[in-house]
Design a protein around this motif. Structure first.
Motif, PDB file in Angstrom:
ATOM      1  N   LEU A 155       0.482  -1.373   0.077  1.00  0.00           N
ATOM      2  CA  LEU A 155      -0.118   0.278   0.006  1.00  0.00           C
ATOM      3  C   LEU A 155       1.122   1.206   0.395  1.00  0.00           C
ATOM      4  O   LEU A 155       1.965   1.269   0.691  1.00  0.00           O
ATOM      5  CB  LEU A 155      -0.701  -0.080   1.059  1.00  0.00           C
ATOM      6  CG  LEU A 155      -2.039   1.134   1.183  1.00  0.00           C
ATOM      7  CD1 LEU A 155      -3.341   0.328   0.116  1.00  0.00           C
ATOM      8  CD2 LEU A 155      -2.703   0.533   2.910  1.00  0.00           C
ATOM      9  N   TYR A 159      -2.464   6.085   1.509  1.00  0.00           N
ATOM     10  CA  TYR A 159      -3.474   5.264   1.806  1.00  0.00           C
ATOM     11  C   TYR A 159      -3.428   5.025   3.457  1.00  0.00           C
ATOM     12  O   TYR A 159      -4.419   4.406   4.199  1.00  0.00           O
ATOM     13  CB  TYR A 159      -3.818   4.298   1.083  1.00  0.00           C
ATOM     14  CG  TYR A 159      -4.371   4.426  -0.499  1.00  0.00           C
ATOM     15  CD1 TYR A 159      -5.582   5.255  -1.375  1.00  0.00           C
ATOM     16  CD2 TYR A 159      -3.317   4.938  -1.951  1.00  0.00           C
ATOM     17  CE1 TYR A 159      -5.776   5.487  -2.257  1.00  0.00           C
ATOM     18  CE2 TYR A 159      -3.490   4.970  -3.102  1.00  0.00           C
ATOM     19  CZ  TYR A 159      -4.541   5.724  -2.981  1.00  0.00           C
ATOM     20  OH  TYR A 159      -5.237   6.588  -3.959  1.00  0.00           O
ATOM     21  N   THR A 242      -6.066  -2.716   8.867  1.00  0.00           N
ATOM     22  CA  THR A 242      -5.986  -3.718   7.574  1.00  0.00           C
ATOM     23  C   THR A 242      -6.133  -3.600   6.397  1.00  0.00           C
ATOM     24  O   THR A 242      -6.765  -2.948   5.866  1.00  0.00           O
ATOM     25  CB  THR A 242      -5.980  -4.691   8.057  1.00  0.00           C
ATOM     26  OG1 THR A 242      -4.808  -5.855   7.806  1.00  0.00           O
ATOM     27  CG2 THR A 242      -7.422  -5.486   7.809  1.00  0.00           C
ATOM     28  N   ASP A 243      -5.486  -4.103   5.509  1.00  0.00           N
ATOM     29  CA  ASP A 243      -5.715  -4.002   3.143  1.00  0.00           C
ATOM     30  C   ASP A 243      -5.935  -5.904   4.076  1.00  0.00           C
ATOM     31  O   ASP A 243      -4.673  -6.837   4.170  1.00  0.00           O
ATOM     32  CB  ASP A 243      -4.662  -4.032   2.894  1.00  0.00           C
ATOM     33  CG  ASP A 243      -4.477  -4.225   1.592  1.00  0.00           C
ATOM     34  OD1 ASP A 243      -5.577  -4.890   1.243  1.00  0.00           O
ATOM     35  OD2 ASP A 243      -3.739  -3.706   0.659  1.00  0.00           O
ATOM     36  N   ILE A 281      -9.416  -2.499   3.584  1.00  0.00           N
ATOM     37  CA  ILE A 281      -9.539  -2.330   2.920  1.00  0.00           C
ATOM     38  C   ILE A 281      -9.675  -3.942   1.925  1.00  0.00           C
ATOM     39  O   ILE A 281      -9.542  -4.506   2.347  1.00  0.00           O
ATOM     40  CB  ILE A 281      -8.395  -2.484   1.856  1.00  0.00           C
ATOM     41  CG1 ILE A 281      -8.124  -0.682   1.830  1.00  0.00           C
ATOM     42  CG2 ILE A 281      -8.607  -1.538  -0.022  1.00  0.00           C
ATOM     43  CD1 ILE A 281      -6.194  -0.409   1.782  1.00  0.00           C
ATOM     44  N   ARG A 311     -10.600  -0.838  -5.409  1.00  0.00           N
ATOM     45  CA  ARG A 311     -10.666  -1.218  -4.171  1.00  0.00           C
ATOM     46  C   ARG A 311     -11.486  -0.722  -3.283  1.00  0.00           C
ATOM     47  O   ARG A 311     -11.324   0.378  -3.603  1.00  0.00           O
ATOM     48  CB  ARG A 311      -9.599  -1.426  -3.779  1.00  0.00           C
ATOM     49  CG  ARG A 311      -8.270  -2.376  -4.381  1.00  0.00           C
ATOM     50  CD  ARG A 311      -7.281  -3.215  -4.021  1.00  0.00           C
ATOM     51  NE  ARG A 311      -7.609  -3.874  -3.161  1.00  0.00           N
ATOM     52  CZ  ARG A 311      -6.344  -4.009  -1.506  1.00  0.00           C
ATOM     53  NH1 ARG A 311      -5.914  -3.712  -1.253  1.00  0.00           N
ATOM     54  NH2 ARG A 311      -6.802  -5.068  -1.171  1.00  0.00           N
ATOM     55  N   PHE A 313     -11.386   0.634   0.722  1.00  0.00           N
ATOM     56  CA  PHE A 313     -11.987   1.348   1.722  1.00  0.00           C
ATOM     57  C   PHE A 313     -13.175   1.415   2.402  1.00  0.00           C
ATOM     58  O   PHE A 313     -13.894   2.320   2.325  1.00  0.00           O
ATOM     59  CB  PHE A 313     -11.088   2.985   1.856  1.00  0.00           C
ATOM     60  CG  PHE A 313      -9.877   2.973   0.683  1.00  0.00           C
ATOM     61  CD1 PHE A 313      -8.975   2.267   1.112  1.00  0.00           C
ATOM     62  CD2 PHE A 313      -9.448   1.604  -0.332  1.00  0.00           C
ATOM     63  CE1 PHE A 313      -7.528   2.703   1.500  1.00  0.00           C
ATOM     64  CE2 PHE A 313      -8.235   1.891  -1.337  1.00  0.00           C
ATOM     65  CZ  PHE A 313      -7.525   2.323  -0.256  1.00  0.00           C
TER      66      PHE A 313
END
Length: 320
Positions: A155, A159, A242-243, A281, A311, A313
């Protein structure tokens, strides 16, 4: 004090979500006006400096329907003028005219100014003294390829900052990244004064995260190497950022992606304080169905990565 904020033109919705979250978290400024790429606020601007999308913040010293009508005193010393204008205006003409109005003869210095003046066109013209300018090189220096350990799937720092700002946490609060990868989100969180905890199922990612945090001289509470279902923390965290794993880039161990999300949201509910937020995400909004037993969805912003990938958010809040 009133300030004009100028933000990047890449995604208006993500900036709006971030500014509103900062406002609700710190409650020390009010939004007076907003338009395309401009906010006018009254109050404390300092926490907004942590945004990755705000380019400039200027203290307003005059506002007029026409820039030719500016009539105000400015501090002693050298300065120069920069203008932010919509299409159809001659930027150099605006800057030159405003400089003359402000008595710039003999005082203009581009190499060693004491301050910078910005003329900004929104609903009307705003004249301000620059108090903050985003250091783009600083952000770029923390991009994944420039860290000691990195993964191609990582990332951008701006972001990562968005996730922290929309987690509704303050400096000193504890945030958890349960799928920390190479530590990009944790790096920004620590730089923003949060106490950080990380976890990843892959040992090489955990070791890489620790290496990256050491490289930037950042402290952490703990970086775990556990499957998400086995992650336990003694004290509830203030937020989770977290992603979420997806597709071939994820380390899902023995899970398919649906089971991973189901297990993850159950664990998030267990680890998070009452009414705490998760700023995450995801690639597929349908997977949020697994969160609804424990969380309510506050906001979702789509971000186009490229033509074939969107993606989302997403901010969710623990129900109890």
């Amino acid at each position: 004090m009133r300030y004009v904020l100028e933000y990047t033109r890449e995604n208006r919705d993500i900036v709006s979500s971030e500014i509103n979250a900062i406002k609700e978290t710190f409650r020390d400024f009010d939004i007076i006006y907003k338009s395309d790429f401009i906010y006018i606020i009254e109050g404390n601007y300092r926490d907004i400096e942590n945004s990755g999308f705000i380019n400039y913040i200027s203290q307003i010293i005059d506002e007029k329907p026409d820039y030719n009508e500016f009539n105000c005193k400015i501090p002693e010393g050298k300065f120069y003028v920069r203008a932010s204008v919509p299409p159809g205006y001659n930027t150099e003409m605006v800057e030159s005219t405003v400089g003359k109005i402000l008595g710039g003869r003999g005082r203009i210095s581009f190499n060693n100014p004491d301050f910078i003046v910005r003329a900004v066109k929104a609903d009307i013209w705003y004249l301000g003294i620059l108090v903050y300018s985003r250091n783009k090189k600083d952000f770029e220096s923390r991009r994944a390829p420039l860290r000691p350990f990195f993964s191609p799937v990582s990332l951008h720092p701006k972001y990562a900052r968005y996730l922290i700002n929309t987690s509704y946490t303050r400096p000193g609060d504890t945030v958890l990244d349960p799928f920390c990868g190479t530590g990009g989100i944790l790096i920004e969180a620590a730089l923003m004064g949060r106490r950080i905890i990380g976890n990843d199922a892959l040992l090489n990612m955990v070791m890489g995260t620790k290496l990256n945090l050491k490289y930037f001289d950042l402290k952490y509470i703990e970086i775990y190497n556990l499957d998400i279902k086995d992650l336990n923390i003694n004290k509830a965290v203030d937020a989770i950022v977290t992603d979420m794993p997806y597709g071939r880039s994820s380390s899902v161990n023995d899970y398919d992606i649906q089971n991973l999300y189901k297990t993850s949201f159950e664990k998030f509910n267990e680890l998070l304080k009452s009414h705490g937020k998760c700023s995450i995400i995801v690639n597929n909004l349908e997977l949020l169905e697994y969160s609804k037993k424990f969380f309510k969805i506050i906001n979702s912003v789509p971000v186009y990565q490229h033509r074939s990938l969107i993606r989302y958010f997403v901010i969710i809040e623990k129900i109890s």
